[in-house]
Design an enzyme around this catalytic site. Structure first.
Site, PDB file in Angstrom:
ATOM      1  N   GLY A  25       0.825  -1.207   0.000  1.00 16.68           N
ATOM      2  CA  GLY A  25       0.000   0.000   0.000  1.00 16.68           C
ATOM      3  C   GLY A  25       0.855   1.252   0.000  1.00 16.68           C
ATOM      4  O   GLY A  25       1.721   1.424   0.852  1.00 16.68           O
ATOM      5  N   ASN A  57      -6.458  12.490  -3.455  1.00 16.64           N
ATOM      6  CA  ASN A  57      -5.373  11.951  -2.628  1.00 16.64           C
ATOM      7  C   ASN A  57      -4.447  13.058  -2.126  1.00 16.64           C
ATOM      8  O   ASN A  57      -3.720  12.879  -1.151  1.00 16.64           O
ATOM      9  CB  ASN A  57      -4.473  10.989  -3.437  1.00 16.64           C
ATOM     10  CG  ASN A  57      -5.209   9.787  -3.989  1.00 16.64           C
ATOM     11  OD1 ASN A  57      -4.808   9.226  -4.994  1.00 16.64           O
ATOM     12  ND2 ASN A  57      -6.284   9.391  -3.343  1.00 16.64           N
ATOM     13  N   ASN A  59      -4.500  15.824  -0.568  1.00 14.74           N
ATOM     14  CA  ASN A  59      -4.537  16.500   0.736  1.00 14.74           C
ATOM     15  C   ASN A  59      -3.783  15.739   1.801  1.00 14.74           C
ATOM     16  O   ASN A  59      -3.645  16.205   2.913  1.00 14.74           O
ATOM     17  CB  ASN A  59      -5.989  16.716   1.189  1.00 14.74           C
ATOM     18  CG  ASN A  59      -6.600  15.435   1.745  1.00 14.74           C
ATOM     19  OD1 ASN A  59      -6.361  14.349   1.216  1.00 14.74           O
ATOM     20  ND2 ASN A  59      -7.361  15.544   2.803  1.00 14.74           N
ATOM     21  N   CYS A 174     -35.937  -6.256  -0.394  1.00 16.03           N
ATOM     22  CA  CYS A 174     -37.240  -5.595  -0.287  1.00 16.03           C
ATOM     23  C   CYS A 174     -37.125  -4.216   0.357  1.00 16.03           C
ATOM     24  O   CYS A 174     -37.901  -3.318   0.035  1.00 16.03           O
ATOM     25  CB  CYS A 174     -38.234  -6.476   0.450  1.00 16.03           C
ATOM     26  SG  CYS A 174     -37.705  -6.874   2.107  1.00 16.03           S
TER      27      CYS A 174
END
Ligand SMILES: [Zn+2]
Lengths: 627, 325
Positions: A25, A57, A59, A174
């Site tokens: 990452g 991204n 910031n 539903c």
């Protein structure tokens, strides 16, 4: 003495410059982590990230600039760090960590693996690879001001999956099609049904109708007239089409639904919305069709609705709905027929906001701004730079303890918003491995399903992939192979497996029913577990929407409680998007801080009453795996 | 324009989207008006600057005339490799260039000259001041100047010594909105802070038993440096006997037992000298950044008034040190 030698002495570590670490990452936590690792003196780092850089991204992912948008995060991060530490060896992999190239031998070359991931599936995969390779793992996550760092060492501490993890929220069909009670229900309807029905791949939504169902069991009729209704008729312009669709989905469908009196006995009756009542002749303003300044096609721009923070009136929602439908047909015709919701697609977000708000208004649910609706539809994670920086610092401190063989001193650390007993950063002792964990121990699992209706396809999708987190499953019944996936499978076997996929379990050559043990394996993850099958007739539609339940309690195998009520087809459920698409580039899996954080306290997945609930939408739902 | 109706630009909305989801548009607007002064570009200050520039403060002024040396860049990633070759460029200038690059929407400038040479009126240009590693007397001086201004200037002083970090905050009187725990409603609250000098005046014997040992150890070390005429951080293990004697006297004066702080902690701080462990810089820089954002946006409860972190035990602790009133 050099600076790094001095630091090494302080931390009692020798030769971290020789250690090889793997970072998974390169997003919010990843950028901070890579920087802190090289400043600390790490010299050999592998970095894996499949993502590319986006404007939102910037910031917090400080290694990226506007000019990098669209490029590989791993590669750009590497280059940015080399500018302040040129000598460091960083190997950037722009790839999915689940790829075959990252096999057990690949993992074995590292002293420690550090995760800064954004989704549960990849985290579980890395956990298994680390267990298989015997490499310690430091795991992390942040959302807003909250964060946590955990350490996982095989045989010594609990693994990442020893405790049940939150799963993406899903809703009974539903609730979405007929009885919404919250705005999120309307947003899921707008995104997964309305948008998909009008502009998506028609083949993909055949079993889910926009029209509220009148069937009690939640099954949906497949009216051929319904399918044709959403086609543009010959000679029909986009405006007429938009108006026709409006009256159908917000007006006529509600009228039809109202006929089913039973549904509304204990509920507020929805109000149908017809265009002639919502917009008078004067209200229908001519639009300029102007795009927003960045060149994006936008309905709110062409209607002059500038403030995304403001909640539109019903009239404005109706205008945005009509305008967005027209713009899709007129300006984005090449996307029509294959559109999939994307939180960065301005026009799609506008359509979803307007459609969800109109439906919400109909059902007496408060409407929301484009900004808020976008956050809900895109499952956008709240992310700030400061928490990521703190968490990255804590990850490196844990890594240093592991590398100096002080694993007894490793801690799980929470970063909290409101101090708990004066503490903003709160270390807690790591728990021991859970002896009943199906990942790091050999605990059998019980799979309850209706063997008369269940198929391999359903079990693979709902249980093996989604719940067990297996990427490339091999399913066996005794020594008989029932399913394999991967590229190098022989053709006749592929045909054999395909034939079995949709066969009911009772119709298998050796019927799969109560007492049968299925083995699930993933060679890549070096993962293996057993599923003890147990037949059950009925499932609670609200609590068990998948129609199958997996538990770790072997004792229940002897406890047959087949219900007398026969069931029809298992109800399906609707998720708010797919796990991977809905994630942003940061990390959500923040676990609640234990009420009394003492050594060895078992963490519970219960909601902290100090946290705003909407932020924890995807955080508080626990997976129904009770191990 | 009325600030409540002022819209963010499209670029601001796009770049700041994720954080606006944490603190809201209103807080973002207030943040974008904050003028921040930073003194002394240590590793922890570099981390802090990165965080507040990314968050989108209005402007940032850096004061640090020291040359760009290897030592200066040890824990400071704002110094890029080729910067150290430049002749006569100051550390503040080099750091300002990197920060501008991080976020072009923030005005970043390097101010020449030492902080001691600035007239009192200079401090009036800011809404917040962050002081890096400095002597006790400089901290007192700058804090007093902040308190003399008619408008409130938030004052922070932060330092990392090896594996230990500390932060002092003075927001004078601070009004803020915060979510109430029981019903999630926004409430308006107010906090009063003592000055740095007032907090130093609090007798150790009157503090709770479980007060962080770092508070006493760091005070002793800083007083020792000042008395000995050392630059802050210019100490080493060889100073241990002298420091222990100094500690003994301090304990007598404060009427506390010498065992209040273990010798090992004083030894650890001496050994650290002027080095900063980068992960500790990241943690402290994150806390300072976050606190400044809370204070400038008047949103969220800020910490009051000390924060300590020790990588040894991994605890990040808030201590309130104020005279009884
Ligand atoms: Zn486990």
């Amino acid at each position: 003495m050099s600076r790094s030698e001095e630091l090494n002495q302080q931390m009692d570590i020798n030769g971290i410059e020789k250690e090889k670490v793997l970072m998974v990452g390169a997003g919010g936590i990843g950028c901070e982590l890579l920087k802190t690792l090289v400043l600390t003196g790490f010299q050999h780092i592998h970095l894996i990230d499949m993502d590319t850089i986006e404007v939102s991204n910037l910031n917090r992912q400080f290694l990226f600039r506007k000019s990098h948008v669209g490029q590989s995060k791993a590669k750009v991060a590497r280059e940015a760090v080399l500018k302040f530490r040129p000598g460091v060896e960083i190997v950037a992999h722009h790839a999915n960590v689940k790829n075959q190239e990252f096999d057990i031998d690949f993992f074995k070359q590292f002293s420690v693996v550090l995760n800064g991931l954004d989704n549960l599936e990849a985290r579980r995969h890395v956990n298994r690879m680390c267990l298989a390779a015997g490499v310690p793992l430091v795991e992390s996550g942040t959302t807003g001001y909250l964060g946590q760092v955990t350490v996982h060492i095989k045989g010594q501490t609990e693994c990442y999956e020893c405790q049940p993890k939150p799963a993406p929220k899903s809703y009974p069909v539903c609730t979405i099609t007929s009885t919404p009670s919250k705005l999120i229900h309307c947003i899921v309807w707008a995104k997964e049904l309305a948008l998909a029905k009008l502009f998506g791949d028609k083949g993909q939504v055949s079993d889910l109708d926009v029209r509220p169902t009148s069937n009690e069991d939640g099954a949906v009729s497949n009216d051929p007239d319904e399918a044709q209704f959403f086609e543009v008729r010959s000679g029909e312009n986009s405006k007429a089409y938009a108006e026709r669709v409006f009256d159908r989905i917000f007006g006529q469908n509600i009228v039809t639904a109202l006929q089913n009196e039973d549904t509304w006995k204990a509920r507020r009756r929805p109000d149908p919305l017809f265009l002639e009542k919502v917009l008078t002749e004067d209200d229908v303003v001519t639009t300029n069709g102007v795009c927003s300044s960045e060149g994006t096609i936008s309905a709110s721009a062409s209607l002059g609705l500038k403030n995304p923070q403001e909640t539109w009136s019903v009239k404005d929602n109706a205008r945005v709905f009509l305008e967005s439908v027209q713009l899709f047909l007129d300006k984005r015709s090449k996307d029509v027929g294959k559109l999939v919701f994307d939180k960065d697609d301005q026009l799609a977000v506008e359509f979803v906001t307007a459609a969800a708000n109109l439906r919400a208004h109909s059902f007496g649910i408060p409407m929301q701004s484009l900004f808020e609706a976008k956050g809900m539809a895109g499952n956008i994670i709240h992310a700030i730079a400061t928490t990521n920086a703190i968490i990255a610092g804590l990850i490196v401190l844990e890594a240093l303890k592991i590398l100096s063989n002080k694993t007894k001193e490793c801690r799980m650390t929470y970063c909290v918003e409101h101090p708990s007993g004066k503490m903003l950063l709160m270390p807690v002792e790591m728990a021991e491995p859970n002896p009943r964990c199906y990942v790091c121990s050999e605990t059998p699992l019980v799979l309850e399903l209706n063997t008369a209706t269940a198929t391999m396809r359903e079990v693979l999708e709902k249980v093996v992939k989604r719940k067990l987190g297996v990427t490339d499953p091999v399913i066996m019944q005794g020594s008989n192979l029932l399913h394999e996936s991967g590229e190098d499978i022989e053709e006749d076997m592929v045909a054999y497996y395909t034939a079995l996929l949709d066969k009911k379990f009772v119709d298998y050559p050796t019927p799969i029913t109560t007492g049968v043990v299925l083995t699930v394996e993933d060679y890549h993850q070096d993962f293996r577990c057993s599923l003890h099958v147990k037949h059950r007739e009925t499932f609670d539609e609200e609590k068990e929407p998948e129609g199958m339940v997996i538990t770790g309690d072997l004792a229940s195998l002897n406890n047959t409680d087949a219900s007398a009520q026969p069931s029809t087809a298992a109800p399906s459920k609707i998720q708010n998007g797919h796990a991977e698409e809905e994630e942003d580039d940061d990390v959500v899996m923040v676990e609640p801080v234990p009420k009394a954080a003492t050594a060895g306290t078992k963490r519970k997945l219960e909601e902290e009453d100090t946290q705003p609930t909407e932020k924890r939408l995807r955080v508080t739902e626990s997976v129904p795996i009770e191990v | 324009m009325d600030p409540s109706t002022e819209l963010l630009t499209e670029q601001e909305a796009a770049v700041y989207d994720r954080q606006i989801r944490v603190w809201g548009v209103d807080a973002q607007r207030k943040l974008s008006k904050a003028r921040v002064l930073v003194v002394g570009m240590s590793g922890v200050v570099a981390e802090t600057c990165k965080n507040i520039v990314l968050a989108g403060i209005g402007s940032l002024t850096l004061v640090d005339d020291s040359p760009v040396t290897d030592e200066a860049s040890a824990a400071n990633f704002l110094v890029q490799f080729d910067d150290s070759e430049g002749q006569g460029i100051t550390l503040a200038e080099v750091c300002a260039a990197s920060l501008r690059d991080y976020n072009p929407m923030v005005q970043v400038k390097a101010e020449a000259g030492s902080i001691q040479s600035k007239p009192d009126s200079f401090f009036g240009n800011f809404d917040a001041i962050i002081l890096g590693r400095s002597s006790v007397s400089l901290k007192k001086h700058v804090n007093e100047l902040c308190r003399k201004q008619t408008h409130r200037i938030a004052f922070y002083t932060v330092d990392v010594r090896g594996t230990c970090g500390s932060l002092f905050v003075d927001l004078r009187t601070h009004s803020y909105t915060s979510k109430r725990a029981k019903d999630d409603k926004d409430v308006q609250l107010e906090l009063s802070y003592p000055s740095f000098e007032e907090s130093l005046g609090v007798r150790w014997s009157s503090m709770p038993k479980r007060t962080s040992k770092l508070l006493f150890a760091l005070r002793c070390l800083e007083d020792f440096e000042e008395t000995e005429g050392r630059q802050p951080g210019h100490v080493s293990s060889q100073d241990l006997p002298a420091l222990l004697a100094f500690w003994k006297k301090a304990c007598e004066a404060q009427t506390v037992a010498e065992s209040l702080v273990p010798e090992a902690l004083l030894q650890k701080l001496l050994r650290a000298g002027s080095t900063e462990l980068p992960p500790v810089c990241a943690i402290l820089g994150g806390i300072v950044g976050q606190e400044l954002i809370k204070a400038m946006s008047c949103k969220g409860e800020p910490l009051s008034n000390y924060f300590f972190f020790d990588a040894g035990d991994g605890k990040g602790i808030i201590e309130k040190v104020a005279p009884n009133t």
